[in-house]
Design an enzyme around this catalytic site. Sequence first.
Site, PDB file in Angstrom:
ATOM      1  N   GLY A 101     -14.581  12.474 -17.962  1.00  0.00           N
ATOM      2  CA  GLY A 101     -14.013  13.148 -16.802  1.00  0.00           C
ATOM      3  C   GLY A 101     -12.530  13.428 -16.837  1.00  0.00           C
ATOM      4  O   GLY A 101     -12.000  14.010 -15.884  1.00  0.00           O
ATOM      5  N   GLU A 145     -16.322   7.954 -22.046  1.00  0.00           N
ATOM      6  CA  GLU A 145     -17.120   9.031 -22.647  1.00  0.00           C
ATOM      7  C   GLU A 145     -16.437  10.375 -22.481  1.00  0.00           C
ATOM      8  O   GLU A 145     -16.945  11.272 -21.786  1.00  0.00           O
ATOM      9  CB  GLU A 145     -18.495   9.092 -21.974  1.00  0.00           C
ATOM     10  N   PRO A 146     -15.301  10.578 -23.102  1.00  0.00           N
ATOM     11  CA  PRO A 146     -14.630  11.868 -22.958  1.00  0.00           C
ATOM     12  C   PRO A 146     -15.402  12.975 -23.674  1.00  0.00           C
ATOM     13  O   PRO A 146     -15.855  12.791 -24.803  1.00  0.00           O
ATOM     14  CB  PRO A 146     -13.266  11.629 -23.627  1.00  0.00           C
ATOM     15  N   GLY A 147     -15.548  14.095 -23.007  1.00  0.00           N
ATOM     16  CA  GLY A 147     -16.177  15.261 -23.636  1.00  0.00           C
ATOM     17  C   GLY A 147     -15.162  16.382 -23.670  1.00  0.00           C
ATOM     18  O   GLY A 147     -14.539  16.690 -24.688  1.00  0.00           O
ATOM     19  N   ARG A 148     -14.924  16.950 -22.466  1.00  0.00           N
ATOM     20  CA  ARG A 148     -13.988  18.062 -22.315  1.00  0.00           C
ATOM     21  C   ARG A 148     -12.628  17.786 -22.970  1.00  0.00           C
ATOM     22  O   ARG A 148     -12.101  18.635 -23.699  1.00  0.00           O
ATOM     23  CB  ARG A 148     -13.772  18.284 -20.817  1.00  0.00           C
ATOM     24  N   ARG A 182     -18.923  29.683 -17.063  1.00  0.00           N
ATOM     25  CA  ARG A 182     -18.201  28.753 -16.182  1.00  0.00           C
ATOM     26  C   ARG A 182     -17.526  29.429 -14.995  1.00  0.00           C
ATOM     27  O   ARG A 182     -17.388  28.840 -13.942  1.00  0.00           O
ATOM     28  CB  ARG A 182     -17.198  27.910 -16.991  1.00  0.00           C
ATOM     29  N   TYR A 217     -18.681  28.101 -11.536  1.00  0.00           N
ATOM     30  CA  TYR A 217     -17.727  27.236 -10.827  1.00  0.00           C
ATOM     31  C   TYR A 217     -16.405  27.920 -10.483  1.00  0.00           C
ATOM     32  O   TYR A 217     -15.454  27.243 -10.098  1.00  0.00           O
ATOM     33  CB  TYR A 217     -17.352  25.996 -11.662  1.00  0.00           C
ATOM     34  N   CYS A 248     -25.814  43.115 -17.236  1.00  0.00           N
ATOM     35  CA  CYS A 248     -26.176  43.918 -16.066  1.00  0.00           C
ATOM     36  C   CYS A 248     -26.205  43.016 -14.854  1.00  0.00           C
ATOM     37  O   CYS A 248     -27.273  42.651 -14.352  1.00  0.00           O
ATOM     38  CB  CYS A 248     -27.535  44.549 -16.281  1.00  0.00           C
ATOM     39  N   TYR A 301     -18.104  23.054 -22.948  1.00  0.00           N
ATOM     40  CA  TYR A 301     -19.030  23.659 -21.984  1.00  0.00           C
ATOM     41  C   TYR A 301     -19.041  25.193 -22.047  1.00  0.00           C
ATOM     42  O   TYR A 301     -19.208  25.857 -21.032  1.00  0.00           O
ATOM     43  CB  TYR A 301     -18.718  23.165 -20.563  1.00  0.00           C
TER      44      TYR A 301
HETATM   45  N1  LLP Z   1     -20.507  11.008 -19.417  1.00  0.00           N
HETATM   46  C1  LLP Z   1     -21.461  11.449 -18.577  1.00  0.00           C
HETATM   47  C2  LLP Z   1     -22.532  10.559 -18.195  1.00  0.00           C
HETATM   48  C3  LLP Z   1     -21.415  12.762 -18.098  1.00  0.00           C
HETATM   49  O1  LLP Z   1     -22.355  13.190 -17.260  1.00  0.00           O
HETATM   50  C4  LLP Z   1     -20.368  13.627 -18.510  1.00  0.00           C
HETATM   51  C5  LLP Z   1     -20.295  15.003 -18.040  1.00  0.00           C
HETATM   52  C6  LLP Z   1     -19.408  13.111 -19.404  1.00  0.00           C
HETATM   53  C7  LLP Z   1     -19.503  11.794 -19.827  1.00  0.00           C
HETATM   54  C8  LLP Z   1     -18.280  13.948 -19.932  1.00  0.00           C
HETATM   55  O2  LLP Z   1     -17.410  14.389 -18.969  1.00  0.00           O
HETATM   56  P1  LLP Z   1     -16.088  15.194 -19.413  1.00  0.00           P
HETATM   57  O3  LLP Z   1     -15.180  14.220 -20.146  1.00  0.00           O
HETATM   58  O4  LLP Z   1     -16.501  16.277 -20.318  1.00  0.00           O
HETATM   59  O5  LLP Z   1     -15.533  15.683 -18.145  1.00  0.00           O
HETATM   60  N2  LLP Z   1     -20.627  21.849 -17.127  1.00  0.00           N
HETATM   61  C9  LLP Z   1     -19.492  21.356 -16.380  1.00  0.00           C
HETATM   62  C10 LLP Z   1     -19.197  19.924 -16.692  1.00  0.00           C
HETATM   63  C11 LLP Z   1     -20.362  19.020 -16.407  1.00  0.00           C
HETATM   64  C12 LLP Z   1     -20.091  17.627 -16.857  1.00  0.00           C
HETATM   65  C13 LLP Z   1     -21.334  16.823 -16.832  1.00  0.00           C
HETATM   66  N3  LLP Z   1     -21.175  15.490 -17.291  1.00  0.00           N
HETATM   67  C14 LLP Z   1     -18.270  22.239 -16.678  1.00  0.00           C
HETATM   68  O6  LLP Z   1     -18.423  23.203 -17.413  1.00  0.00           O
HETATM   69  O7  LLP Z   1     -17.198  22.000 -16.146  1.00  0.00           O
END
Ligand code: LLP
Length: 431
Positions: free
Chosen positions: A248, A290-293, A330, A334, A361, A390
């Site tokens: 997050g 759990e960093p993703g973004r 996105r 959003y 379209c 994403y």
């Molecule tokens: N861990 C869990 C359990 C999660 O559900 C998520 C994201 C993460 C980690 C990673 O979060 P991050 O570090 O990436 O913020 N599609 C949306 C984002 C949905 C995120 C869902 N879960 C977007 O494009 O903004």
Amino acid sequence: MLHKNLSVNDNGHLAIAGFDTVELAKKYKTPLYVLDTDSVYESCVKYKTLISKYFAEGSKPLFASKALSCTEIYRIAEKAGIGIDVVSGGEIYTAKKAGFPLKNAYFHGNNKTDADIAFALDCGVGCFVVDNTEEINALQAEAERRGISVRVMLRVSPGIDPHTHKAVVTGSVDSKFGIAIETGQALEAIKLISGCKNLLLEGLHCHIGSQIFEYDPFAEAAAVLIRFVSEVKAKLRISVNALNLGGGFGVRYTDEDPEFDYEAVLSKISASIKKSCAECGVEEPKIYFEPGRSIVAAAGLTLYTVGSFKTIKGYKSYVSIDGGMPDNPRYALYQSKYTCLIANKAGEEKSVCATVAGRCCESGDLIQEDVKLQHCERGDILAVLVTGAYNYSMASNYNRLPRPAMVAVGREGDRVIIKRESYEDLVRNDI
Ligand code: LLP
């Protein structure tokens, strides 16, 4: 520029990691995802170093691979020595194909099917983040049938409301994810797990939301979990040694977003955890994030070719590009903000204001509304920055548009890591 891997080169072109984006567009065609893989690797290592510096021994980052799942990304995670979060059989399969050691994978999801559970166990996934009592029972039954022990973390909802888009808030009590602490159901679930002889409780998990810039929602969530740890200890005589605080962390998409100082935030969360542990008389647990973004977003950008610049007299201007909501949904979902620019005129002033429209379209197929851009016309290359997270992972084939290729740039030069889909790929499964 917005991030340190971006620059304007001597030709006045946008460059990423020193690679001329206009040359990349020419060489690989558009639309094109570009990923600075060195910066992905560096972010993984940065998280690993900072987490081991500020948290108890055994603390670690797990890359949330929903942000970007492809074989190359799992190779990078492995090279950096970090774990991963996976949410589907498809992500598990991709990681396995990449040779990622799946004992370091944490399997999420609020509805793992029996087939998912069986597949994950076949593949040797290390830990299941269990979401509900039926899943706990199903996993216990399958583990028993196989005569194995399975590590689990219980996903709980801490009841925290971070200040972010409502579609990405996940930690409130009323959520499809996890089990609420507040209602006493999480305690019941711990009791259930402790009675399952084939399940080993590794710890608790929560994820409060995404694109969060403040440290305090994480600290508050940790405090709720730590109070729960002490309740579990007092009532059930079970000690919980690991807390997974989810992902997050915020990323800068435009100049209006703040800079995010990861070290400052992690050190503040650490201080707050120490304080909560002292107050509750519990030993400091291992902490996972759990960093993703924040690992992949700024490492990526997308290149498109402009098809037209159209001004509706008395209204506004539209720039049409050769991609859109299928490769980046996105904004449609959003209203996410992005920075756009004309890559072959990156050194010039942004003199026009236009809406960047995709080629589907559908009038909602927009990438950005009313953004400042350099003057542009058919044939120019439009770049959308910070699309590493994403975008590819949420891409579709709407309007039968093939998904773009992804090119990696970095120390190893430029190379395709995901092939462009062909028309033949689109009909592969049609019978
Ligand atoms: N861990 C869990 C359990 C999660 O559900 C998520 C994201 C993460 C980690 C990673 O979060 P991050 O570090 O990436 O913020 N599609 C949306 C984002 C949905 C995120 C869902 N879960 C977007 O494009 O903004």
